[in-house]
Enzyme design. Structure first.
Site, mmCIF file in Angstrom:
data_model
loop_
_atom_site.group_PDB
_atom_site.id
_atom_site.type_symbol
_atom_site.label_atom_id
_atom_site.label_comp_id
_atom_site.label_asym_id
_atom_site.label_seq_id
_atom_site.Cartn_x
_atom_site.Cartn_y
_atom_site.Cartn_z
ATOM 1 N N GLU A 176 0.788 -1.228 0.000
ATOM 2 C CA GLU A 176 0.000 0.000 0.000
ATOM 3 C C GLU A 176 0.823 1.283 0.000
ATOM 4 O O GLU A 176 0.784 2.078 0.956
ATOM 5 C CB GLU A 176 -0.967 0.000 1.190
ATOM 6 C CG GLU A 176 -1.960 -1.135 1.170
ATOM 7 C CD GLU A 176 -3.000 -1.086 2.287
ATOM 8 O OE1 GLU A 176 -3.977 -1.847 2.205
ATOM 9 O OE2 GLU A 176 -2.846 -0.267 3.228
ATOM 10 N N GLU A 363 -5.062 -8.734 1.014
ATOM 11 C CA GLU A 363 -5.751 -8.431 2.276
ATOM 12 C C GLU A 363 -7.235 -8.267 1.995
ATOM 13 O O GLU A 363 -7.632 -7.652 0.994
ATOM 14 C CB GLU A 363 -5.246 -7.124 2.913
ATOM 15 C CG GLU A 363 -3.852 -7.189 3.493
ATOM 16 C CD GLU A 363 -3.439 -5.871 4.154
ATOM 17 O OE1 GLU A 363 -4.345 -5.100 4.577
ATOM 18 O OE2 GLU A 363 -2.238 -5.602 4.219
#
Length: 458
Positions: A176, A363
């Site tokens: 991220e 995720e």
């Protein structure tokens, strides 16, 4: 569970293709603890947690889930759940305390023990090199604002490939980078807690550059499976108005295309480049050849999906001119809208707009206020339903031709949830942080059974 629900689950599990693996994911700072042991250096999160008001309740990751000491038991938990793949992160300051120079042998030895323990239990290891815990020494040398940090990151990647490449088959460079760049350097809600948009833009480019340099370094040292994880979400206009539709396009550019396009197309999106340069001037950190490095071929794309974005025009939200109205219910404890269809929508969009590439869902999960167990098992029906819905959406995408090869539930354990401290529980396993005892949750038991059905074909 009703007979109808069991039949639906069995049918969904049977649609998983050969080679697909179910897993769980964690991050080093969120679970390891042992913040000052065996030569580990200070990270930016160690420093950020000491800033008054930065983290709920003044919590820190000093102990977290004490995984550094309890890793064997945690691996046994995974094995009992039938977990097939484990995505973990390496703490850069644990293995290279200053972010440059020789490796810390004790830190590397911990990860070798961890990976060898996974392999003995038949669990595939997937290592993420950077999940937000920059060595504080690198921050003091400029952090991600400095181009030199991208070079140091590539050196770190090469050293880790040399140290663990014989036992780690798959690598992820970054987790991220949008969060690191914009929440860490524009919004300031995450470490290092900087509030400056031009700085955040520089950081975003250096993160992507470091990714490309690390891809080259990993491949030069024998790695054959390398990917990048991005947090992505559909950006939907809050109304049919032209203003809201334009705001949703900008939000998509800000969160999704600013990272997808340079990595997969070799260029930044023109609309966002023009927007940023109108406000902040030329983006001088982008040098000739950088985009060739950033767009090095990947073996898979990691996708973190939690919720869709509903976007409205907001002229006060500089520079994007967009904000998010209150989410549509139901929501998780984080205030995030629960919408499994958004995962299907996102995967279809990636296939439509970008070159073909295997996808890992690196995720996906939900925080809810779980109660301490009375009977040894924590009842968490909302999380269980979340998993059911999102796995069903994933399997619809696979049926529609999307090449998805891994699914990682976030997370194995309740853990330190960044600026929220220990107030948000995402785990499939409940952790009593005072005693460090682990308790199963119904969602984790359901996930175990779902994996078993997939493998038994029924």
């Amino acid at each position: 569970m009703t007979a109808t629900a069991r039949t639906r689950d069995a049918a969904a599990a049977a649609r998983v293709p050969d080679g697909f693996r179910f897993g769980v994911a964690t991050a080093a700072y969120q679970i390891e603890g042992a913040a000052r042991e065996d030569g580990r250096g200070e990270s930016i999160w160690d420093r950020f947690c000491r800033r008054p008001g930065a983290v709920a309740n003044g919590d820190t990751g000093d102990v977290a889930c004490d995984h550094y000491r309890r890793w064997r038991g945690d691996l046994d938990l995974m094995a009992a759940m039938g977990i097939e793949s484990y995505r973990f992160s390496i703490a850069w300051p644990r293995v290279q305390p200053d972010g440059r120079g020789a490796l810390n042998a004790k830190g590397v030895a911990f990860y070798r023990r961890l990976v060898e323990g996974l392999l003995r239990r038949g669990i595939e290891p997937v290592a993420t090199l950077y999940h937000w815990d920059l060595p504080q020494a690198r921050q003091q040398a400029g952090g991600w604002v400095a181009r030199d940090t991208a070079e140091r990151f590539a050196e770190y990647a090469a050293l880790m490939a040399d140290a663990l490449g014989d036992v780690v088959p798959q690598w992820i460079t970054h987790n991220e980078p949008w969060v690191v760049a914009f929440l860490g350097h524009a919004e300031g809600t995450k470490a290092p807690g900087i509030h400056d948009w031009p700085t955040a833009l520089r950081v975003s480019h250096h993160l992507l550059l470091s990714h490309g340099l690390a891809v080259d370094a990993l491949r030069a040292h024998g790695a054959t499976q390398v990917g990048l994880t991005l947090n992505l979400a559909p950006a939907r206009p809050a109304s049919p108005s032209e203003e809201d539709r334009a705001a949703a396009l900008r939000q998509d550019g800000y969160m999704n295309r600013w990272f997808l396009d340079p990595v997969l197309r070799g260029r930044y999106p023109e609309d966002m480049t023009a927007l940023y340069e109108r406000r902040y001037g030329p983006l001088r950190d982008i040098r000739d050849g950088d985009l060739d490095v950033i767009s090095r071929p990947l073996d898979f794309l990691g996708v973190n999906y939690y919720f869709p974005l509903r976007v409205g025009f907001d002229p006060a939200a500089v520079p994007i001119g967009a904000s998010q109205p209150p989410p549509v219910t139901p929501t998780t404890a984080m205030g995030w809208e629960v919408d499994a269809d958004g995962l299907h929508e996102l995967l279809m969009r990636l296939a439509r707009d970008y070159p073909p590439l295997p996808v890992y869902i690196t995720e996906n999960g939900a925080a809810y206020p779980d109660a301490p167990p009375d009977t040894g098992v924590v009842d968490d029906p909302e999380r269980l339903a979340y998993l059911q819905q999102h796995l069903a959406a994933l399997e619809r995408a696979i049926a529609d031709g999307i090449d998805v090869r891994r699914y990682y539930a976030w997370s194995l354990l309740d853990n330190f949830e960044w600026e929220h401290g220990y107030s948000m529980r995402f785990g499939l396993v409940y952790v009593d942080f005072e005693t460090q005892r682990r308790f199963p949750k119904r969602s984790g038991l359901w996930y175990r059974d779902h994996i078993a059905r997939a493998r038994n074909g029924a």
